[in-house]
Design a protein around this motif. Structure first.
Motif, mmCIF file in Angstrom:
data_model
loop_
_atom_site.group_PDB
_atom_site.id
_atom_site.type_symbol
_atom_site.label_atom_id
_atom_site.label_comp_id
_atom_site.label_asym_id
_atom_site.label_seq_id
_atom_site.Cartn_x
_atom_site.Cartn_y
_atom_site.Cartn_z
ATOM 1 N N GLN A 1 0.876 -1.177 0.000
ATOM 2 C CA GLN A 1 0.000 0.000 0.000
ATOM 3 C C GLN A 1 0.904 1.215 0.000
ATOM 4 O O GLN A 1 1.776 1.338 0.857
ATOM 5 C CB GLN A 1 -0.901 0.027 1.235
ATOM 6 N N THR A 2 0.712 2.107 -0.984
ATOM 7 C CA THR A 2 1.542 3.300 -1.039
ATOM 8 C C THR A 2 0.738 4.531 -0.625
ATOM 9 O O THR A 2 -0.471 4.601 -0.843
ATOM 10 C CB THR A 2 2.140 3.527 -2.449
ATOM 11 N N LEU A 3 1.440 5.461 -0.018
ATOM 12 C CA LEU A 3 0.846 6.702 0.456
ATOM 13 C C LEU A 3 1.776 7.828 0.022
ATOM 14 O O LEU A 3 2.910 7.918 0.482
ATOM 15 C CB LEU A 3 0.730 6.696 1.988
ATOM 16 N N GLN A 4 1.308 8.682 -0.882
ATOM 17 C CA GLN A 4 2.133 9.781 -1.375
ATOM 18 C C GLN A 4 1.945 11.002 -0.483
ATOM 19 O O GLN A 4 0.824 11.333 -0.110
ATOM 20 C CB GLN A 4 1.772 10.124 -2.823
ATOM 21 N N THR A 5 3.046 11.649 -0.141
ATOM 22 C CA THR A 5 2.940 12.855 0.679
ATOM 23 C C THR A 5 2.483 14.030 -0.181
ATOM 24 O O THR A 5 2.863 14.137 -1.349
ATOM 25 C CB THR A 5 4.271 13.217 1.358
ATOM 26 N N ILE A 6 1.667 14.873 0.388
ATOM 27 C CA ILE A 6 1.222 16.106 -0.263
ATOM 28 C C ILE A 6 2.096 17.262 0.205
ATOM 29 O O ILE A 6 2.545 18.079 -0.569
ATOM 30 C CB ILE A 6 -0.261 16.393 0.053
ATOM 31 N N ARG A 7 2.339 17.272 1.510
ATOM 32 C CA ARG A 7 3.140 18.339 2.101
ATOM 33 C C ARG A 7 3.762 17.787 3.373
ATOM 34 O O ARG A 7 3.152 16.997 4.080
ATOM 35 C CB ARG A 7 2.226 19.530 2.403
ATOM 36 N N THR A 8 4.957 18.235 3.688
ATOM 37 C CA THR A 8 5.609 17.877 4.943
ATOM 38 C C THR A 8 5.734 19.144 5.768
ATOM 39 O O THR A 8 6.444 20.077 5.379
ATOM 40 C CB THR A 8 6.999 17.256 4.703
ATOM 41 N N SER A 9 5.019 19.191 6.881
ATOM 42 C CA SER A 9 5.045 20.389 7.718
ATOM 43 C C SER A 9 6.081 20.291 8.838
ATOM 44 O O SER A 9 6.425 21.294 9.442
ATOM 45 C CB SER A 9 3.672 20.657 8.312
ATOM 46 N N ARG A 10 6.580 19.086 9.078
ATOM 47 C CA ARG A 10 7.588 18.908 10.117
ATOM 48 C C ARG A 10 8.426 17.683 9.791
ATOM 49 O O ARG A 10 7.890 16.614 9.522
ATOM 50 C CB ARG A 10 6.920 18.755 11.477
ATOM 51 N N SER A 11 9.714 17.863 9.851
ATOM 52 C CA SER A 11 10.642 16.754 9.637
ATOM 53 C C SER A 11 11.873 17.020 10.505
ATOM 54 O O SER A 11 12.684 17.880 10.194
ATOM 55 C CB SER A 11 11.045 16.651 8.160
ATOM 56 N N MET A 12 11.968 16.306 11.597
ATOM 57 C CA MET A 12 13.041 16.542 12.564
ATOM 58 C C MET A 12 13.956 15.317 12.628
ATOM 59 O O MET A 12 13.473 14.196 12.727
ATOM 60 C CB MET A 12 12.456 16.783 13.969
ATOM 61 N N ALA A 13 15.228 15.552 12.577
ATOM 62 C CA ALA A 13 16.199 14.467 12.743
ATOM 63 C C ALA A 13 16.432 14.236 14.234
ATOM 64 O O ALA A 13 16.246 15.140 15.054
ATOM 65 C CB ALA A 13 17.500 14.825 12.052
ATOM 66 N N GLY A 14 16.851 13.038 14.582
ATOM 67 C CA GLY A 14 17.207 12.745 15.952
ATOM 68 C C GLY A 14 16.020 12.668 16.881
ATOM 69 O O GLY A 14 14.895 12.420 16.469
ATOM 70 N N VAL A 15 16.288 12.909 18.170
ATOM 71 C CA VAL A 15 15.264 12.855 19.216
ATOM 72 C C VAL A 15 15.366 14.120 20.063
ATOM 73 O O VAL A 15 16.404 14.781 20.070
ATOM 74 C CB VAL A 15 15.424 11.605 20.106
ATOM 75 N N PRO A 16 14.311 14.458 20.805
ATOM 76 C CA PRO A 16 14.406 15.638 21.681
ATOM 77 C C PRO A 16 15.484 15.449 22.737
ATOM 78 O O PRO A 16 15.633 14.357 23.286
ATOM 79 C CB PRO A 16 13.032 15.718 22.345
ATOM 80 N N LEU A 17 16.233 16.491 22.981
ATOM 81 C CA LEU A 17 17.280 16.436 24.029
ATOM 82 C C LEU A 17 16.911 17.357 25.177
ATOM 83 O O LEU A 17 16.302 18.343 25.027
ATOM 84 C CB LEU A 17 18.631 16.856 23.458
#
Length: 132
Positions: A116-132
């Protein structure tokens, strides 16, 4: 960021800051460094996800699938998941035709039972890593 800039932000002098960073690198907490590139500016117009179900959940089948898709440069992330499928992949494609080719390549794999594929329309948040 330079070590001097980091030490100022951390509120310590540069030498102990560098020692701490090196200790974190040696311990594997810091796994590496990368440039955050804009996929579209580099010709990767589409980001999509694929939920992949396999015909078997035997360890050899799961490992073989991970090795296979791990060699595809378009597969940017591969996660074994629980519920609704066996793997969640994040892929990039140059255009819709390329996305279709990748989807067909996935569905054509011998151990794959469904995709099952899901195409993104928009990415409003993309964070690397984890909260420190």
């Amino acid at each position: 960021m330079t070590n001097v800039d980091l030490s100022k932000r951390a509120g310590i002098s540069a030498p102990p800051c560098l020692r701490r960073v090196r200790a974190l690198e040696e311990a594997g907490v810091i796994r590496g460094y990368h440039a955050d590139t804009d996929p579209q500016m580099l010709g990767w117009e589409i980001t999509f996800f694929a939920i992949v179900g396999l015909e078997s959940q035997k360890d050899a089948v799961l490992s073989a699938f991970e090795r296979l898709v791990g060699a595809w440069p378009e597969v940017r992330e591969c996660h074994m998941i629980r519920g609704g499928g066996d793997f969640l992949l994040r892929l990039v494609a140059r255009d819709t035709a390329h996305e279709n080719q990748l989807t067909q390549k996935l569905t054509g794999l011998p151990s794959v039972s469904r995709v099952q594929t899901l195409q993104t329309i928009r990415t409003s948040r993309s964070m690397a890593g984890v909260p420190l």
